[in-house]
Each structure stands twice: as C-alpha cells, then as structure tokens.
Motif scaffolding. Structure first.
Motif, short mmCIF file in Angstrom:
data_model
loop_
_atom_site.label_atom_id
_atom_site.label_comp_id
_atom_site.label_asym_id
_atom_site.label_seq_id
_atom_site.Cartn_x
_atom_site.Cartn_y
_atom_site.Cartn_z
N LEU A 11 5.99 21.16 -79.99
CA LEU A 11 6.78 21.69 -78.87
C LEU A 11 7.74 20.64 -78.32
O LEU A 11 8.62 20.98 -77.52
CB LEU A 11 5.85 22.18 -77.75
CG LEU A 11 4.85 23.28 -78.12
CD1 LEU A 11 4.11 23.75 -76.87
CD2 LEU A 11 5.55 24.45 -78.81
N HIS B 4 4.08 28.95 -82.74
CA HIS B 4 4.86 28.47 -81.60
C HIS B 4 6.27 29.03 -81.69
O HIS B 4 6.70 29.51 -82.75
CB HIS B 4 4.86 26.94 -81.54
CG HIS B 4 5.72 26.26 -82.57
ND1 HIS B 4 5.42 26.27 -83.92
CD2 HIS B 4 6.88 25.54 -82.45
CE1 HIS B 4 6.34 25.58 -84.58
NE2 HIS B 4 7.25 25.14 -83.72
N THR C 89 8.15 26.54 -71.70
CA THR C 89 8.23 25.25 -71.02
C THR C 89 9.51 24.53 -71.44
O THR C 89 9.77 24.38 -72.63
CB THR C 89 7.01 24.37 -71.38
OG1 THR C 89 5.81 25.06 -71.00
CG2 THR C 89 7.07 23.04 -70.66
N ASP D 275 -1.22 22.48 -75.48
CA ASP D 275 -0.65 23.80 -75.73
C ASP D 275 0.04 24.33 -74.47
O ASP D 275 -0.31 23.97 -73.34
CB ASP D 275 -1.74 24.78 -76.16
CG ASP D 275 -2.39 24.38 -77.48
OD1 ASP D 275 -1.81 23.53 -78.18
OD2 ASP D 275 -3.47 24.92 -77.79
N ARG D 276 1.02 25.19 -74.66
CA ARG D 276 1.73 25.81 -73.55
C ARG D 276 1.66 27.33 -73.69
O ARG D 276 2.11 27.88 -74.68
CB ARG D 276 3.21 25.37 -73.51
CG ARG D 276 3.43 23.87 -73.35
CD ARG D 276 2.89 23.35 -72.02
NE ARG D 276 3.43 22.07 -71.63
CZ ARG D 276 3.04 20.88 -72.10
NH1 ARG D 276 2.11 20.82 -73.03
NH2 ARG D 276 3.59 19.77 -71.64
N GLU E 199 3.15 29.49 -71.73
CA GLU E 199 4.36 30.11 -71.21
C GLU E 199 5.55 29.22 -71.55
O GLU E 199 5.37 28.03 -71.87
CB GLU E 199 4.26 30.31 -69.70
CG GLU E 199 4.03 29.05 -68.92
CD GLU E 199 3.81 29.31 -67.43
OE1 GLU E 199 4.01 28.36 -66.65
OE2 GLU E 199 3.45 30.44 -67.07
N ASN F 35 0.42 23.37 -79.74
CA ASN F 35 1.07 22.05 -79.73
C ASN F 35 0.18 20.99 -80.35
O ASN F 35 0.23 19.82 -79.97
CB ASN F 35 1.45 21.67 -78.29
CG ASN F 35 2.52 20.61 -78.21
OD1 ASN F 35 3.31 20.43 -79.14
ND2 ASN F 35 2.56 19.88 -77.12
N THR G 168 7.20 18.23 -76.22
CA THR G 168 6.99 17.95 -74.79
C THR G 168 6.46 16.54 -74.53
O THR G 168 6.21 16.18 -73.38
CB THR G 168 6.01 18.97 -74.20
OG1 THR G 168 4.81 19.00 -75.00
CG2 THR G 168 6.62 20.36 -74.17
N GLY H 42 -2.45 31.23 -74.85
CA GLY H 42 -3.60 30.50 -74.31
C GLY H 42 -4.74 31.37 -73.86
O GLY H 42 -5.72 30.88 -73.29
N GLN I 163 7.06 27.19 -76.47
CA GLN I 163 5.79 27.81 -76.08
C GLN I 163 4.87 27.90 -77.27
O GLN I 163 5.32 28.07 -78.40
CB GLN I 163 6.04 29.20 -75.50
CG GLN I 163 4.77 29.97 -75.14
CD GLN I 163 5.05 31.32 -74.52
OE1 GLN I 163 6.15 31.56 -74.01
NE2 GLN I 163 4.09 32.24 -74.57
#
Length: 274
Positions: free
Chosen positions: A84, A63, A96, A91-92, A94, A79, A86, A32, A76
């Motif tokens: 991911l 990813h 997750t 986006d992540r 770190e 996204n 989630t 990021g 991570q």
C-alpha cells in the motif's frame, strides 16, 4: 473497470466507486471484516465512500488503488508486504491517502506490489514501486519496500501506462498532442501541511505538515539498529520526498558512496556518537 480473479472495481461517469467481491477471504483482506459480506448475494456492488471524484483505479489480488480528481492516491486492502506504500505493513480497511505521492500518470496494483508512473518537475518520467521485490518486481529493491521508492528502470519520455506480472514489467509509450492534464488544483483549505498565516503576525506556519513529516523521518532513522540500516532507511526517505529526479539520483548516489566508505562500520548497536 478493473478486475482480478475474484473481484471487480467500477468507476462511474460521476466519479463514484463500486466494488464487487466474490470470496470471503478477499473481502476480509480489503475491508478488514466480514461483517457486511453476504454469501447469498455476492454480486451486489458495494459503494466506497471517498471525499472527491475518482478518475482511475487499479486492482490487485487483495489490494486496490484509487486516484481522485486532485491527483491524490488512495490505497486499501492487505498490506502484508507493504504494497500500500504507507510506510508500514498494517492492513487498511478503507481508502487511505499516500500523502507523499500525487499526480500520477498511471497506477498499477499487482499480486503483492504496486507501481506508480510519475513525472517530475523537469518533465522526466520515473517509475516508483512498493511491496514485494521478489522475482524482479521492484528493480533495484530485491528486498522490497513498504514505501514507494524509485525503481532502477529507464522510463521512456512518452510512457503513459504500465502493467506488471510476477516477473515482467510492461510500459506503453505514446504521445497525444491533444492530451491535457486531467487533475484539478486542490483547494488550499484541503492541502495537508499547507502553510497557514498566523493571525496578527502575517507569518506563514506549518502546523503538522512538512515539519511533522521530517520529525517522523528522523524518528524512523533513529530506530534503525545499525549504520547500514540507517543508510538504507535514508534511501527510502529520499524516495518519498517530492524532489526532482536529478536531486533524488544525487542523494542516492551520495548515500551509496557513504555506505561503501563506511564498510563494516555500524554493524553493532548504535553508539551516541553515531
């Protein structure tokens, strides 16, 4: 070790994770930011901070996925397509945790999709996927999904690993009589949503765990504009829940029957009665 076109992921004997990135674009997708990216020293492995020992990993184009000693899955990176798992497309930067999915047999991260091979309580195997569904990457879900959903694939009973390309899926099936589950039991104090006793009453409570997840599911269903959209969202939610394979199949078939019976009902804005 896992690698792709421009990066490499290493796991040490002690369960530590190190990452090597060679292009700024992939670095930005994964973390990021470009704050720590050094174009003059692109081969220096970066350490990822994680709460437990990592057993195995998967690396896609932009990813990654990690599985720790307790069977927890961490994702991570980019996204954009929901790869991911989630439940959103944020986006992540770190690792997750994907709380509704654990104890995978295998994990795979592809171009813009992810796959998990898992085993139900009845020892049946099933394949779950999220992200882009184009080209048959997620059989049964051509529009893709931002959460891991059960794919329409008959999985061999002894399937133990998998890999996937843009348009093909491969599973390796073998049985080792000496193989034992590698996961440890997660301490109760670290389990999200574990019922805790209420001091003085002896009654188990569920602060912010299962009850919170159910409220979140209802909120997502309520936000869908049509009845058909609500049905599709409910199918996704069934895929997230820790149910037996037979139970999931039952709910999915029942929802399909209701959708067909509803026909064109629910194409307009929802009414209070709906």
């Amino acid at each position: 070790m896992a690698s792709n076109q421009s990066s490499t992921l290493y796991i040490t004997n002690e369960g530590g994770v190190y990452f090597e990135v060679h292009t700024p674009g992939v670095y930005r997708d994964l973390f990021g930011t470009l704050q720590a990216f050094d174009p003059l020293d692109q081969q220096m492995p970066l350490a990822l901070s994680l709460p437990a020992k990592i057993l195995f990993c998967a690396l896609g184009y932009n990813h990654l996925g990690l599985v720790d000693e307790f069977g927890r899955i961490f994702m991570q990176g980019n996204n954009r397509y929901g790869q991911l798992g989630t439940g959103d497309k944020m986006d992540r930067g770190e690792p997750t945790q994907v709380h509704y999915l654990q104890h995978p047999i295998a994990l795979w991260c592809g171009l813009n999709h992810s796959l998990v091979l898992s085993q139900g309580l009845d020892f049946s195997k099933e394949l779950l996927g999220c992200g882009c569904g184009a080209g048959g990457r997620l059989p049964g879900w051509p529009k893709g999904s931002a959460s891991f959903v059960k794919l329409h694939v008959k999985v061999p009973l002894c399937a133990c690993s998998l890999c996937s390309t843009r348009e093909c899926l491969y599973m390796l099936s073998s049985h080792d009589i000496e193989h034992h589950p590698a996961y440890r039991d997660l301490p109760a104090s670290k389990v999200v949503g574990t019922p805790e006793p209420n001091p003085g009453s002896g009654v188990l409570q569920d602060p912010g765990g299962t009850a919170w997840a159910c409220k979140e599911y209802l909120s997502q269903i309520h936000s869908c504009p049509t009845l058909q959209d609500r049905m599709e969202k409910m199918k996704e939610i069934v895929g997230w829940m820790p149910l037996l394979a037979a139970q999931k199949d039952f709910f999915w078939e029942a929802l399909d029957m209701l959708q067909k019976a509803a026909g064109g009902v629910g194409q307009g804005p929802p009414t209070p009665e709906s």
